[in-house]
Design an enzyme around this catalytic site. Structure first.
Site, short mmCIF file in Angstrom:
data_model
loop_
_atom_site.label_atom_id
_atom_site.label_comp_id
_atom_site.label_asym_id
_atom_site.label_seq_id
_atom_site.Cartn_x
_atom_site.Cartn_y
_atom_site.Cartn_z
CG HIS A 79 -1.81 -0.93 1.30
ND1 HIS A 79 -1.91 -1.77 2.57
CD2 HIS A 79 -2.91 -1.41 0.48
CE1 HIS A 79 -3.08 -2.57 2.17
NE2 HIS A 79 -3.71 -2.30 0.76
CE LYS A 123 -12.80 -7.49 0.47
NZ LYS A 123 -11.32 -7.06 0.41
NE ARG A 176 -2.82 -7.40 -4.28
CZ ARG A 176 -3.70 -7.54 -3.28
NH1 ARG A 176 -3.29 -7.33 -2.12
NH2 ARG A 176 -4.93 -7.81 -3.36
CB SER A 209 -4.35 -6.73 4.13
OG SER A 209 -3.79 -5.43 3.78
O1 PNS Z 1 -9.44 -3.16 0.60
P1 PNS Z 1 -10.86 -2.94 -0.15
O2 PNS Z 1 -11.71 -4.15 -0.03
O3 PNS Z 1 -10.45 -3.18 -1.43
O4 PNS Z 1 -11.79 -1.78 -0.12
C1 PNS Z 1 -12.93 -1.60 -0.49
C2 PNS Z 1 -13.47 -0.19 -0.52
C3 PNS Z 1 -13.68 0.11 1.00
C4 PNS Z 1 -12.58 0.59 -1.22
C5 PNS Z 1 -14.78 -0.22 -1.00
O5 PNS Z 1 -15.68 -1.35 -0.62
C6 PNS Z 1 -15.25 1.22 -1.25
O6 PNS Z 1 -15.08 1.94 -1.93
N1 PNS Z 1 -16.37 1.33 -0.12
C7 PNS Z 1 -17.08 2.71 -0.06
C8 PNS Z 1 -18.59 2.47 -0.29
C9 PNS Z 1 -18.89 2.60 -1.76
O7 PNS Z 1 -18.33 3.62 -2.38
N2 PNS Z 1 -19.37 1.51 -2.48
C10 PNS Z 1 -19.46 1.26 -3.86
C11 PNS Z 1 -18.26 0.99 -4.61
S1 PNS Z 1 -18.36 0.83 -6.31
#
Ligand code: PNS
Length: 170
Positions: A17, A41, A92, A129
């Site tokens: 990250h 999650k 990745r 992670s």
């Molecule tokens: O570590 P991750 O699982 O890749 O993180 C995912 C995250 C938090 C970036 C994604 O779930 C997110 O953007 N959440 C905010 C809510 C949202 O905007 N949801 C629609 C995504 S298209």
């Protein structure tokens, strides 16, 4: 001034990250790590802990123009609130692309914001992670995968529960 948002759950933040954040900072004047949650999650660290671990990692990295903020709600709303020109994500490999493509298209559909993908450094492409947590859970070596304070936080999570106090005899 161009701002980009680098979103993720950062559970916990890794050297992978940090590499993406640093390289994004080379493209934008300011990069904000948006520490959020994917509702499907579950996490080892709560949102406050994930934010604190990320903030300390950025502070120790010593790169100006990088900061971490909590994100509740939609990523596109966070981007609008912070005047972000783009979302940054690290890839990745192909599996990451398959997950990220629909999110990038949805975010562009919702607000017009574009997503910029940075390919992971091949030396860090295995650093996820989820894998780091699994290695730590089994007492494997993680000190070259995460910052030292994150390794300590993971070690304390993996430590066996303390011996319960003996029952008091009456
Ligand atoms: O570590 P991750 O699982 O890749 O993180 C995912 C995250 C938090 C970036 C994604 O779930 C997110 O953007 N959440 C905010 C809510 C949202 O905007 N949801 C629609 C995504 S298209």
């Amino acid at each position: 001034m161009t701002t980009a948002v680098y979103p993720g759950s950062f559970d916990p933040i890794t050297l992978g990250h940090l590499d993406v954040a640093r390289r994004a900072r080379g493209l934008f004047d300011e990069v904000i790590l948006a520490v959020g949650a994917n509702s499907s999650k579950s996490y080892l660290f709560d949102s406050r802990q994930r934010l604190d671990l990320a903030r300390l990692a950025l502070q120790e990295a010593g790169v100006g123009g990088l900061r971490a903020e909590p994100m509740d709600g939609l990523l596109v709303d966070f981007c609008a609130e912070h005047g972000a020109a783009a979302i940054v994500k690290g890839l990745r490999g192909g599996a990451d692309f398959d997950v990220e493509q629909p999110m990038a298209l949805m975010n562009r559909h919702l607000s017009g914001v574009e997503t910029v993908f940075l390919l992971a450094d091949p030396a860090l492409a295995h650093v996820a992670s989820s894998l780091v947590k699994d290695v730590a859970r089994h007492a494997g070596r993680i000190d070259d995968l995460v910052p030292a304070h994150v390794a300590a936080a993971l070690a304390s999570r993996a430590a066996p529960a303390s011996t319960p106090a003996p029952t008091k005899e009456i």
